[in-house]
Each structure stands twice: as structure tokens, then as C-alpha cells.
Design a protein around this motif. Structure first.
Motif, PDB file in Angstrom:
ATOM      1  N   CYS A  16       1.135 -45.325  71.424  1.00 52.27           N
ATOM      2  CA  CYS A  16       1.504 -46.705  71.737  1.00 52.27           C
ATOM      3  C   CYS A  16       0.959 -47.644  70.671  1.00 52.27           C
ATOM      4  N   CYS A  76       7.183 -53.828  76.848  1.00 47.29           N
ATOM      5  CA  CYS A  76       6.954 -52.526  77.452  1.00 47.29           C
ATOM      6  C   CYS A  76       7.731 -52.296  78.747  1.00 47.29           C
ATOM      7  N   CYS A  87      10.931 -47.267  74.800  1.00 46.78           N
ATOM      8  CA  CYS A  87       9.806 -47.396  73.867  1.00 46.78           C
ATOM      9  C   CYS A  87      10.214 -46.912  72.479  1.00 46.78           C
TER      10      CYS A  87
HETATM   11  S1  SF4 Z   1       6.996 -50.039  74.488  1.00 46.90           S
HETATM   12 FE1  SF4 Z   1       5.059 -49.909  75.618  1.00 46.90          FE
HETATM   13  S2  SF4 Z   1       4.350 -47.789  75.241  1.00 46.90           S
HETATM   14 FE2  SF4 Z   1       5.896 -48.247  73.683  1.00 46.90          FE
HETATM   15  S3  SF4 Z   1       4.718 -48.991  71.912  1.00 46.90           S
HETATM   16 FE3  SF4 Z   1       5.387 -50.800  73.086  1.00 46.90          FE
HETATM   17  S4  SF4 Z   1       3.663 -51.224  74.442  1.00 46.90           S
HETATM   18 FE4  SF4 Z   1       3.389 -49.131  73.710  1.00 46.90          FE
END
Ligand code: SF4
Ligand code: FAD
Length: 459
Positions: free
Chosen positions: A108, A114, A119
Motif C-alpha cells: 500500500c 481506498c 487498488c
Molecule cells: S487504494 Fe488503498 S490499499 Fe491501494 S495503495 Fe491506495 S490506500 Fe493503499
């Protein structure tokens, strides 16, 4: 204890112990690469983890997530008040991780986009990233996408499932013969499929008899927002499971004497990532439009943090799921209907826990604090949580549970009903770890017992 239960409360035992499930929690954590800090390793309480957790046989496979500014302030304030903060366990990878299926998930990067998004790092553990790619490589596995199951078909004495009917993406109805059926379609649809297929006796709230639809429960969220003049949080960064949390006011971890409620919840400061447009916290009393509102948004959007409660909800005779008498889906089948409200027990609990959030927030020295308490009746409109439980609950008594301790239908033993639909009430925790553990538990029972001798696993 019986006298402490609120009126009409139907909360009940799970029919299973934590000790029985511990190995399955561990399996789930290892496959899904959960990051966290152990608080109780084989009975030894460890600093930095949750001292209230049940004894675990192994640490989490990954270290906890980093600490955000809000998380650090929360931890400091909580500690100063005598609480024991720890990192929120997370299914977003804290480093590149390869699980026992040989599947690798990326780390992450705290991008802040998020919760409702895919992701870009492949860092979120889910069946799609942690299990399905391995299954697809297996010659005896077939995935049929866009297959909308509408019914489980039973034999003439209604004690055995013989097939499943689904509608495919072209609208064709297909009957798939089956020796064994696993309903794994989330709380609501598990219950709906059972009701539509005639698996088990529907719950009747008037007589308090029947089991399918019984003990539906939700989560009781509340919290406070603290506004500052002198602190900036960089809250555009964050992650879905990034936070610091205390468990001091969950379950039976504290003395309830004189409080007038049972249950509790976790209290956390989460840094999920404040997205533009959707996130614009302003103190109560700010005009809702115009230049004063704009000034407040510009000033406070990055000078505020929230402290929230994920609270338990007991089950009640009056909270249940059934088939809607009016509304139907595109196939003409009744939708599931939810009848639910919070009870006095939950309002008192929420009041108490929100007060604890206020205490922690005050210790941070903000200029203003807004509290969001539970008042009045349940409304489906504001987003609160996706943590719906019950309706096909597990237990030791077929008179009060739809499935046995292996999540096997008491009435149709070649149907297993997997998911949070099995929770007899909603604990003060998020559900998915327990859903995962119960899934492995049921799968073990099917593989090691049911397949050798198909039939009821509990008689
Ligand atoms: S979407 Fe969520 S899990 Fe993926 S990099 Fe971004 S913060 Fe991290
Ligand atoms: C935004 C969001 C945030 C969340 N955050 C958290 C969190 O922080 N912590 C936590 O513990 N939980 C969280 N949850 C809840 C978590 O996602 C659920 O507990 C978990 O996904 C439940 O798993 P499940 O396998 O029972 O159901 P699901 O993951 O919902 O899977 C059910 C599957 O069944 C399929 N299906 C449904 N109906 C049919 C049908 N008729 N025919 C064929 N297939 C069907 C669906 O397409 C789906 O693939 C969150 C959920 C959301 C939406």
C-alpha cells in the motif's frame, strides 16, 4: 445476567468457541496477509497490540500500517487517559506479500483513494487477489460470471438440494445439478435465497417462532470530529484500514455496573484519506452555503480529525428479514425486506461510547468538538456501515438457529450458508475476519467430515 438483557432481546450463544476458531482466524490472516501487532501470543500479553484479544497462536503475517498524524495524536491522548491503543489490523498490505497460494500482493502507498475504489497497487486482499487466481489455475474449478442464482431446488420431501437455478448474462435460465450447495451471497441474499427456496422455517416476529430472517442486526456507529486552529493533518493521504484503536470499551472489557446497557464497541481514529468534494468537515453552526461556508471548508478540511465508534447491536424480536410483500426484482421475485430499529440499549451504549470519544478528543486541545450521537430512529439514508449480520444464524438449537455450528442448514443438510448471516448478533467489531474464519471452519468440516459421510454434522 438475564436481568441485564434489554426487553425483547434475542441475542444468544454462537454455539462455537473462540478456541475452536483460533486456527481458522490464523489461516485467514495468513492467506489475506493481514497486517497488525499481536497483543496476546499464546496467553502472553504483548505491549503494542490489543491486550484484550483472545490468545493467538501466531503473530500477524505482516507488520502494522504506518502511523498517521491523527493516529499518533489519538494514541498519545488515549495513553494519557489510561487506555491501551494499538494499530488497527488491516487487509491492505504493509509490504509486498506472497501468500501460501504463491499469490503476491503489492504494498500500500497510502494513496487515499481506498475504500470504494480498486487498488492501483494490488495491495488490497480480497478473494480476487488472494485466492481466485490460484483457483482459476486448477483444472477442476470453473468460474461462471454474471450467473444470477434465483433459487435452490429441493427434492420432493424438501430435505435435500438437487440443483441451483441461475439466469445467465443473456437472460437464459440454467439449472445446474448439485450434490452440495454453498450459499455465500452476503447476509441479505443468503437469507433471501433460503426464503425463496423454502430452506428452513421463516421467522414470525408475532409468535417469535421460525428461524430464517431471525436476529438481523446492524452496527451502531457514532463519534466526534475535533477541529483545530494549529494542527494540519495532510488528510489527503490515508488508507482504508489505517488507524489506531482502543478496545477498552468493547464487549465485557469494562465494568458495566450502573451503565444500563450491555455490549460496547471499538473506538478509533482512522485516516482513510479525505477525498475532494466528498469530504468537507466544518464545525456545527457554520452556514451551509456561501462565502462563510467556503472559508470554513478551506480552513478546517485539513485541520480536523474524527474519532469514531464501531458499536455492537444486540438482536431483538422486532428486528428481522423477510420477503417483501410488494417489491419484486426483474425476475418477478420478492425482494428481501429489512425491519430494523436501534433499541434503548444501543442508544445508551452509543451515548456512553461517544462520551469517551469526546474525552479523548478534549485531551488533544481542539478549538471545537462536534459529537454525532445516536438519537431518534434508524434511518437508512446516511452511510453508516456495511456490516449487516444475522438472518440465518448459527447455534446449537434448531428452534433458534437456521444453521448448526458448521453453518450447515438444520433442515437441508447439503446446503451450507456462509457469511455474516450466521452471526447471532452484531459484536462491536468489524465482521470480515470472523466471516473468513467461519468460512475456513465450514470448509474444513465439509472436507474432513461431510464428504466422507454426507448428512447432518450435528444431530
Ligand atoms: S487504494 Fe488503498 S490499499 Fe491501494 S495503495 Fe491506495 S490506500 Fe493503499
Ligand atoms: C465500502 C465497504 C467497506 C467495508 N469495510 C470493511 C471493513 O473495514 N472491515 C470489515 O470487516 N468489513 C468491511 N466491509 C464488509 C465486507 O466487505 C464484508 O463483510 C464481506 O465482503 C462479506 O463477505 P461475503 O463473502 O459474505 O459477501 P460478499 O463479499 O458480498 O460476496 C458475496 C458474493 O456473492 C455474489 N452474489 C450475490 N447474490 C448473488 C446471486 N443471486 N447469484 C450469484 N452470486 C451472487 C456477489 O456478487 C458477491 O460476489 C466493507 C464493505 C464495504 C462495501
Amino acid at each position: 445476567m438475564a436481568r441485564a438483557l434489554p426487553p425483547d432481546c434475542t441475542s444468544q450463544d454462537w454455539g462455537i468457541t473462540y478456541a475452536e476458531l483460533e486456527r481458522q482466524f490464523d489461516r485467514f490472516e495468513q492467506v489475506y496477509g493481514i497486517g497488525g501487532a499481536a497483543g496476546n501470543l499464546n496467553g502472553q500479553i504483548l505491549a503494542g497490540g490489543n491486550p484484550f484479544e483472545g490468545p493467538r497462536s501466531r503473530d500477524y503475517p505482516n507488520p502494522p500500517m504506518k502511523e498517521s498524524h491523527a493516529g499518533a495524536l489519538f494514541s498519545h491522548a488515549a495513553r494519557s487517559l489510561g487506555f491501551r491503543p494499538f494499530p488497527m489490523p488491516s487487509a491492505t498490505m504493509t509490504r509486498a506479500y506472497t501468500n501460501s497460494y504463491g499469490l503476491t500482493m503489492g504494498p500500500c502507498v497510502y494513496c487515499g483513494y481506498c475504500a470504494p475504489f480498486g487498488c492501483e497497487m494490488g495491495a488490497k486482499a480480497s478473494p480476487q487477489t488472494a485466492v481466485l487466481p490460484a483457483l482459476l489455475a486448477s483444472p477442476n474449478y470453473e468460474l461462471r460470471t454474471l450467473a444470477n442464482v434465483v433459487r435452490v431446488n429441493l427434492d420432493s420431501d424438501r430435505r435435500r438440494a438437487v440443483s441451483v437455478t441461475y439466469v445467465d448474462s443473456r437472460g437464459r435460465e440454467v439449472e445446474q445439478p448439485a450434490e452440495l450447495v454453498l450459499l455465500t451471497s452476503f447476509t441479505f441474499n443468503n437469507v433471501r435465497q433460503m426464503l425463496l427456496s423454502g430452506i428452513g422455517t421463516p421467522y414470525d416476529p408475532v409468535t417469535n417462532r421460525g428461524v430464517v430472517g431471525r436476529n438481523y442486526a446492524y452496527q451502531c456507529s457514532s463519534g466526534v470530529t475535533a477541529f483545530f486552529e494549529d494542527k494540519v493533518f495532510n488528510s489527503f493521504m490515508g488508507s482504508g484500514g489505517l488507524g489506531r484503536v482502543i478496545d477498552d470499551y468493547n464487549g465485557d472489557n469494562f465494568d458495566h455496573a450502573g451503565l444500563g446497557f450491555i455490549g460496547g464497541g471499538f473506538i478509533s481514529a482512522a485516516s482513510l484519506g479525505s477525498r475532494p468534494i466528498v469530504s468537507h468537515p466544518v464545525p456545527a453552526g457554520t452556514p451551509t452555503w456561501g462565502s462563510a461556508w467556503k472559508r470554513a471548508v478551506a480552513h478546517y478540511s485539513d485541520r480536523s480529525m474524527s474519532i469514531g465508534v464501531g458499536g455492537a447491536v444486540q438482536s431483538y424480536r422486532t428486528n428481522y428479514l423477510d420477503l417483501d410483500p410488494t417489491y419484486r426484482d426483474a425476475f418477478g421475485l420478492p425482494l428481501v425486506r429489512m425491519t430494523f430499529d436501534f433499541h434503548e440499549n444501543e442508544r445508551r451504549m452509543s451515548d456512553f461510547l461517544t462520551g469517551r470519544c469526546e474525552e479523548i478528543a478534549k485531551a488533544l486541545g481542539p478549538s471545537k468538538i462536534d459529537a454525532n450521537r445516536h438519537r431518534g430512529r434508524y434511518s437508512i439514508v446516511p452511510y453508516q456501515s456495511t456490516h449487516n449480520t444475522g438472518g440465518a444464524v448459527m447455534g446449537a438449537d434448531p428452534a433458534t438457529s437456521a444453521v448448526n455450528k458448521y453453518l450447515q442448514s438444520w433442515d437441508v443438510p447439503n446446503v451450507f450458508v456462509i457469511g455474516a448471516s450466521a452471526f447471532p448478533q452484531n459484536a462491536g467489531y468489524n465482521p470480515t475476519g470472523t466471516v473468513g474464519a467461519l468460512t475456513y471452519w465450514a470448509a474444513d468440516a465439509i472436507k474432513n467430515h461431510y464428504l466422507n459421510s454426507p448428512g447432518p454434522l450435528v444431530t
